[in-house]
Design a protein around this motif. Structure first.
Motif, PDB file in Angstrom:
ATOM      1  N   ASP A 118       0.775  -1.205   0.070  1.00 19.31           N
ATOM      2  CA  ASP A 118      -0.207   0.138   0.067  1.00 19.31           C
ATOM      3  C   ASP A 118       0.791   1.220   0.143  1.00 19.31           C
ATOM      4  N   ASN A 138      -1.633  -4.074  -4.377  1.00 26.79           N
ATOM      5  CA  ASN A 138      -1.940  -2.681  -4.009  1.00 26.79           C
ATOM      6  C   ASN A 138      -2.965  -2.264  -5.330  1.00 26.79           C
ATOM      7  N   THR A 287      -8.631  -1.864  -0.186  1.00 21.08           N
ATOM      8  CA  THR A 287      -7.428  -2.506  -0.321  1.00 21.08           C
ATOM      9  C   THR A 287      -6.987  -3.695   0.409  1.00 21.08           C
TER      10      THR A 287
END
Length: 299
Positions: A118, A138, A287
């Motif tokens: 991330d 990501n 995410t």
């Protein structure tokens, strides 16, 4: 089938590598004009490797358990094996000598690794295992590989996408024919590392049953290492992307690979990635989606 038959793997690998080497390439005189075998004869390989014919015949029949590293190295040289093929030969020999199961790759991705992904905001990045299961991505990687992620089946798997959804894969991968070869070769390499991986065996069985193209590529016995390189994609939103790819093993997580896609600043592809990031920012996909799935133990 609970395991891959090592003797068959060794036999087919060695015989296929022997078949592609001509006497001229090996530096031998092609005596006997009417040769009945493709490539080198077994006695010619034995001569080049410095072992007896009987010993080489035993090896090609699938018996590598007693072969020393020196003998394996000489055999690799005699058969002109490249780095991946040499590694594959040594993997097969090690599994013959010690058929214990190797440490299984992690089935979940640690939160710290997801944080690393991330934190990479300007480049698509993901983590997968040796059988091409995608374990974490990501936000930009999810946007980049949205055509593959259209399949709701989890885990997302590049090999299934390439072979079982060929129309979509051909539209996405500019070099589809090369990708087809690479995926099968890397799966074959993984099978040599761990012939007891039941999920890999199941994947190979599924692909073999459903894809004639995979059956042909798998039968070639080709192997390949995960390497850095270039991948050319055609994204349905931003168009052509020519990406530099870096694949890195994770020492703390044996069997897992971190892959990052980048492009030099100022290039059309760099502009495309920026546009892709803008598009991805508007997508409502959490995410932690893939990581949450992994924690359910579905890998």
């Amino acid at each position: 089938m609970a395991t891959i038959d090592l003797r068959t793997e060794i036999k087919e690998f060695l015989s296929s590598r022997r078949a592609r080497i001509t006497p001229e390439r090996a530096g031998l005189s092609a005596y006997g004009g009417n040769r009945r075998v493709k490539g080198l004869r077994r006695e010619e390989v034995a001569l080049l490797a410095g072992v007896s014919v009987d010993y080489y015949v035993r090896m090609e029949r699938g018996s590598l358990a007693g072969a020393s590293d020196g003998v394996l190295g000489a055999l690799a040289s005699a058969l002109h094996l490249d780095e991946a093929e040499r590694d594959h030969l040594f993997h097969l020999a090690r599994r013959s000598k010690a058929p214990t199961r190797r440490r299984r790759p992690a089935v979940t991705v640690r939160p710290a690794l997801q944080q690393v992904l991330d934190a990479i905001t300007d480049a698509p990045a993901w983590i997968c295992n040796g059988r091409y299961d995608v374990l974490a991505m990501n936000h930009l990687a999810r946007a980049l590989y949205s055509p593959m992620l259209a399949d709701p089946r989890l885990p997302a798997n590049t090999a299934r996408f390439v072979y079982l959804d060929p129309e979509a894969a051909k539209a996405f991968f500019v070099d589809y024919d090369r990708i087809v070869r690479d995926v099968a070769a890397k799966l074959r390499m993984e099978a040599g590392r761990d012939p007891h991986d039941e999920k890999l065996i199941a994947l190979v069985g599924e692909l073999s049953t459903r894809s004639r193209l995979f059956r042909r590529r798998w039968a070639s016995q080709d192997v390949q290492l995960h390497r850095s390189g270039r991948k050319r994609l055609h994204h349905p939103v931003v168009g052509r992307l020519d990406l530099d790819v870096e694949s890195m093993e994770l020492p703390a997580e044996p069997g897992l690979l971190l892959t990052v896609y980048t492009a030099p600043a100022g290039t059309t592809t760099a502009d495309g990635l920026a546009l892709l990031a803008s598009w991805a920012a508007g997508q409502e996909r959490p995410t932690t989606e893939i990581t949450a799935w992994a924690r359910r133990g579905s890998v």
